[in-house]
Design an enzyme around this catalytic site. Structure first.
Site, PDB file in Angstrom:
ATOM      1  N   TYR A  75      -7.392   1.264   8.169  1.00  0.00           N
ATOM      2  CA  TYR A  75      -6.100   0.794   8.695  1.00  0.00           C
ATOM      3  C   TYR A  75      -5.074   1.926   8.773  1.00  0.00           C
ATOM      4  O   TYR A  75      -4.319   2.040   9.743  1.00  0.00           O
ATOM      5  CB  TYR A  75      -5.548  -0.352   7.830  1.00  0.00           C
ATOM      6  CG  TYR A  75      -6.251  -1.666   8.102  1.00  0.00           C
ATOM      7  CD1 TYR A  75      -6.087  -2.322   9.309  1.00  0.00           C
ATOM      8  CD2 TYR A  75      -7.090  -2.245   7.158  1.00  0.00           C
ATOM      9  CE1 TYR A  75      -6.736  -3.524   9.577  1.00  0.00           C
ATOM     10  CE2 TYR A  75      -7.744  -3.439   7.403  1.00  0.00           C
ATOM     11  CZ  TYR A  75      -7.558  -4.077   8.628  1.00  0.00           C
ATOM     12  OH  TYR A  75      -8.205  -5.254   8.892  1.00  0.00           O
ATOM     13  N   ARG A 107      -4.727 -20.395   6.999  1.00  0.00           N
ATOM     14  CA  ARG A 107      -4.432 -21.199   8.178  1.00  0.00           C
ATOM     15  C   ARG A 107      -5.298 -22.427   8.382  1.00  0.00           C
ATOM     16  O   ARG A 107      -4.946 -23.295   9.174  1.00  0.00           O
ATOM     17  CB  ARG A 107      -4.466 -20.318   9.434  1.00  0.00           C
ATOM     18  CG  ARG A 107      -3.219 -19.456   9.534  1.00  0.00           C
ATOM     19  CD  ARG A 107      -3.358 -18.421  10.620  1.00  0.00           C
ATOM     20  NE  ARG A 107      -4.334 -17.409  10.222  1.00  0.00           N
ATOM     21  CZ  ARG A 107      -4.630 -16.329  10.953  1.00  0.00           C
ATOM     22  NH1 ARG A 107      -4.058 -16.155  12.119  1.00  0.00           N
ATOM     23  NH2 ARG A 107      -5.506 -15.453  10.517  1.00  0.00           N
TER      24      ARG A 107
HETATM   25  C1  LIG Z   1      -9.425  -6.955   6.118  1.00  0.00           C
HETATM   26  C2  LIG Z   1      -8.514  -7.757   5.224  1.00  0.00           C
HETATM   27  C3  LIG Z   1      -7.124  -7.978   5.408  1.00  0.00           C
HETATM   28  N1  LIG Z   1      -6.699  -8.757   4.365  1.00  0.00           N
HETATM   29  C4  LIG Z   1      -7.746  -9.056   3.535  1.00  0.00           C
HETATM   30  C5  LIG Z   1      -8.884  -8.408   4.051  1.00  0.00           C
HETATM   31  C6  LIG Z   1     -10.232  -8.419   3.396  1.00  0.00           C
HETATM   32  C7  LIG Z   1     -10.905  -9.721   3.614  1.00  0.00           C
HETATM   33  C8  LIG Z   1     -11.631  -9.857   4.902  1.00  0.00           C
HETATM   34  O1  LIG Z   1     -12.547  -9.051   5.148  1.00  0.00           O
HETATM   35  O2  LIG Z   1     -11.324 -10.791   5.652  1.00  0.00           O
HETATM   36  C9  LIG Z   1      -7.744  -9.814   2.279  1.00  0.00           C
HETATM   37  C10 LIG Z   1      -6.949 -11.047   2.195  1.00  0.00           C
HETATM   38  N2  LIG Z   1      -5.909 -11.453   2.984  1.00  0.00           N
HETATM   39  C11 LIG Z   1      -5.433 -12.657   2.537  1.00  0.00           C
HETATM   40  C12 LIG Z   1      -6.153 -13.011   1.386  1.00  0.00           C
HETATM   41  C13 LIG Z   1      -5.736 -14.227   0.567  1.00  0.00           C
HETATM   42  C14 LIG Z   1      -6.563 -14.880  -0.332  1.00  0.00           C
HETATM   43  C15 LIG Z   1      -7.648 -15.761   0.255  1.00  0.00           C
HETATM   44  O3  LIG Z   1      -8.749 -15.255   0.526  1.00  0.00           O
HETATM   45  O4  LIG Z   1      -7.451 -17.005   0.351  1.00  0.00           O
HETATM   46  C16 LIG Z   1      -7.125 -12.029   1.175  1.00  0.00           C
HETATM   47  C17 LIG Z   1      -8.190 -11.946   0.107  1.00  0.00           C
HETATM   48  C18 LIG Z   1      -4.334 -13.437   3.106  1.00  0.00           C
HETATM   49  C19 LIG Z   1      -4.061 -13.284   4.546  1.00  0.00           C
HETATM   50  N3  LIG Z   1      -3.915 -12.127   5.245  1.00  0.00           N
HETATM   51  C20 LIG Z   1      -3.597 -12.411   6.542  1.00  0.00           C
HETATM   52  C21 LIG Z   1      -3.528 -13.810   6.698  1.00  0.00           C
HETATM   53  C22 LIG Z   1      -3.176 -14.530   7.977  1.00  0.00           C
HETATM   54  C23 LIG Z   1      -1.710 -14.417   8.225  1.00  0.00           C
HETATM   55  C24 LIG Z   1      -1.005 -15.740   8.374  1.00  0.00           C
HETATM   56  O5  LIG Z   1      -1.422 -16.789   7.852  1.00  0.00           O
HETATM   57  O6  LIG Z   1       0.082 -15.711   8.989  1.00  0.00           O
HETATM   58  C25 LIG Z   1      -3.794 -14.376   5.452  1.00  0.00           C
HETATM   59  C26 LIG Z   1      -3.789 -15.830   5.074  1.00  0.00           C
HETATM   60  C27 LIG Z   1      -3.335 -11.389   7.584  1.00  0.00           C
HETATM   61  C28 LIG Z   1      -4.389 -10.379   7.720  1.00  0.00           C
HETATM   62  N4  LIG Z   1      -4.588  -9.332   6.860  1.00  0.00           N
HETATM   63  C29 LIG Z   1      -5.699  -8.619   7.258  1.00  0.00           C
HETATM   64  C30 LIG Z   1      -6.224  -9.255   8.408  1.00  0.00           C
HETATM   65  C31 LIG Z   1      -7.439  -8.799   9.182  1.00  0.00           C
HETATM   66  C32 LIG Z   1      -5.404 -10.369   8.695  1.00  0.00           C
HETATM   67  C33 LIG Z   1      -5.586 -11.423   9.763  1.00  0.00           C
HETATM   68  C34 LIG Z   1      -4.734 -11.207  10.951  1.00  0.00           C
HETATM   69  C35 LIG Z   1      -4.676 -12.471  11.774  1.00  0.00           C
HETATM   70  O7  LIG Z   1      -5.732 -12.918  12.259  1.00  0.00           O
HETATM   71  O8  LIG Z   1      -3.591 -13.016  11.922  1.00  0.00           O
HETATM   72  C36 LIG Z   1      -6.257  -7.464   6.510  1.00  0.00           C
END
Ligand SMILES: Cc1c2[nH]c(c1CCC(=O)O)Cc1[nH]c(c(CCC(=O)O)c1C)Cc1[nH]c(c(CCC(=O)O)c1C)Cc1[nH]c(c(C)c1CCC(=O)O)C2
Length: 354
Positions: free
Chosen positions: A161, A41
């Site tokens: 989760y 984002r």
């Molecule tokens: C805990 C965890 C998750 N997902 C992930 C973790 C471990 C990393 C960390 O500790 O931050 C890992 C992850 N998630 C995503 C990536 C993509 C690669 C990168 O790092 O650029 C990676 C490596 C994309 C994503 N995964 C997510 C997004 C955001 C969703 C969007 O853009 O609509 C992205 C880009 C969604 C997601 N998925 C998860 C969360 C907490 C969220 C955020 C929710 C929010 O705030 O909207 C679970």
């Protein structure tokens, strides 16, 4: 195609990249940089291509995954790409009913808390995630010498989760199960270890040249509980991918007290958040491992001068390390100015050029 660009020539160039050299603790031309959540984002070009496409669906479209993964490489000139996916993708792929809710995170329809629930965690096969293999095939072609990092969620973080049913501050249901039914807990983590290992193998076999295991929430545990209840499963994941010879990175948040054990679990590179300076982290991890980190992602909201000062502090603390991969102490925050990230990459590259 000239000889130098032949596929094997390209593999050599990737092998010799600053990022992979730092992971192997070899001398580097400059300290390599990448950012957790570098795709996402903070980038307007990401918001544009994601418009109207739910998060999990976007992970299943190889062309979109390729584009999103390449965006931060093009823009920031980072030293590695990280595969665009999510830690819950393999769980979705084996049929767990879950979704990623914007602004919330992963939400699981029916939490896993009883023995009978374990049957829902079947083994993951490469066929379940063909879109991953396809996307990585496309990506390695486009990336040239830039290494691609594959990743997965670690058993504890995935369990949190699944057991809580969504994001959690205190992990109370997860800990209740871990303390109250150690046998069921061990079986749950063992199944998750197998799924995680299978997901990482798919990525390595498709062309990922390093892997990162995200145990984002494991900092909630005391060292003795980590050693007894979590480390065996994480160690199983690392052992499963050892034979490929690709660097294995292990990351969590608030893990100052766990850094030694997280290295011991089998990582080649230990990720450090911003709470422990890298020289102190190196003492806790011990010899034979590279470190990754650890600028506070919130620093990027401050002035240029403050970003440079705090970056120099990280680089100074890392000066005596054998292998250092520069990163943030956790993911890029969604409202970060992307130009601040581009400047940061350039700053680290110029100030560490040897
Ligand atoms: C805990 C965890 C998750 N997902 C992930 C973790 C471990 C990393 C960390 O500790 O931050 C890992 C992850 N998630 C995503 C990536 C993509 C690669 C990168 O790092 O650029 C990676 C490596 C994309 C994503 N995964 C997510 C997004 C955001 C969703 C969007 O853009 O609509 C992205 C880009 C969604 C997601 N998925 C998860 C969360 C907490 C969220 C955020 C929710 C929010 O705030 O909207 C679970």
């Amino acid at each position: 195609m000239s000889a130098i660009d032949s596929p094997s020539g390209q593999q050599t160039k990737t092998y010799d990249s600053a990022f992979l050299k730092a992971c192997r603790r070899e001398p580097v031309p400059h300290t390599p940089v990448w950012f957790m959540r570098q795709a996402g984002r903070s980038l307007p070009e990401y918001l544009k291509v994601r418009e109207g496409i739910p998060m999990l669906e976007s992970c299943m479209r190889p062309e979109l995954v390729t584009e999103i993964t390449l965006q931060p490489v093009r823009r920031h000139k980072v030293d590695a790409a990280i595969f665009f996916s999510d830690i819950v993708v393999p769980l979705k792929a084996i049929g767990i009913d879950l979704d990623i809710k914007p602004g919330v995170g992963p939400v699981v329809a029916e939490p896993i808390r009883r023995r009978a629930d374990l049957d829902r965690l079947r083994a993951l096969t490469p066929d379940d995630v063909r879109y991953v293999t396809e996307a990585i095939g496309m990506l390695t072609g486009e990336l040239g010498a830039t290494p691609l990092i594959g990743f997965a969620g670690a058993p504890f973080t995935l369990a949190s989760y699944l057991v809580e049913g969504g994001p959690s501050r205190n992990h109370e249901h997860t800990k209740a199960l871990m303390y109250g039914d150690p046998e069921l807990w061990a079986e749950l983590l063992d199944r998750l270890a197998d799924i995680t290992a299978a997901f990482l193998k798919v990525q390595i076999e498709a062309g990922a040249s390093a892997v990162q295991l995200f145990d984002s929430w494991v900092g909630a545990l005391a060292p003795a509980d980590y050693r007894r209840s979590v480390m065996p499963a994480s160690a199983k994941v690392f052992r499963a991918v050892e034979g490929y010879g690709v660097p294995r990175i292990h990351f969590g948040v608030g893990t100052g007290e766990l850094l030694g054990l997280m290295g011991e679990a089998g990582a080649d590179v230990v990720g450090v958040d911003w709470r422990v300076p890298l020289d102190e982290a190196a003492r806790r991890v011990g010899p034979g491992k590279a470190l990754q980190g650890n600028l506070d992602p919130a620093v990027l909201f401050s002035t240029r001068e403050a970003v440079e000062t705090k970056t120099r502090e990280v680089l100074d603390a890392a000066a005596g390390l054998e292998g250092h991969v520069f990163n943030l102490g956790h993911g890029v925050l969604p409202t970060t100015d992307p130009d601040a990230l581009t400047r940061l990459v350039e700053y680290v590259h110029t100030h560490t050029a040897r």
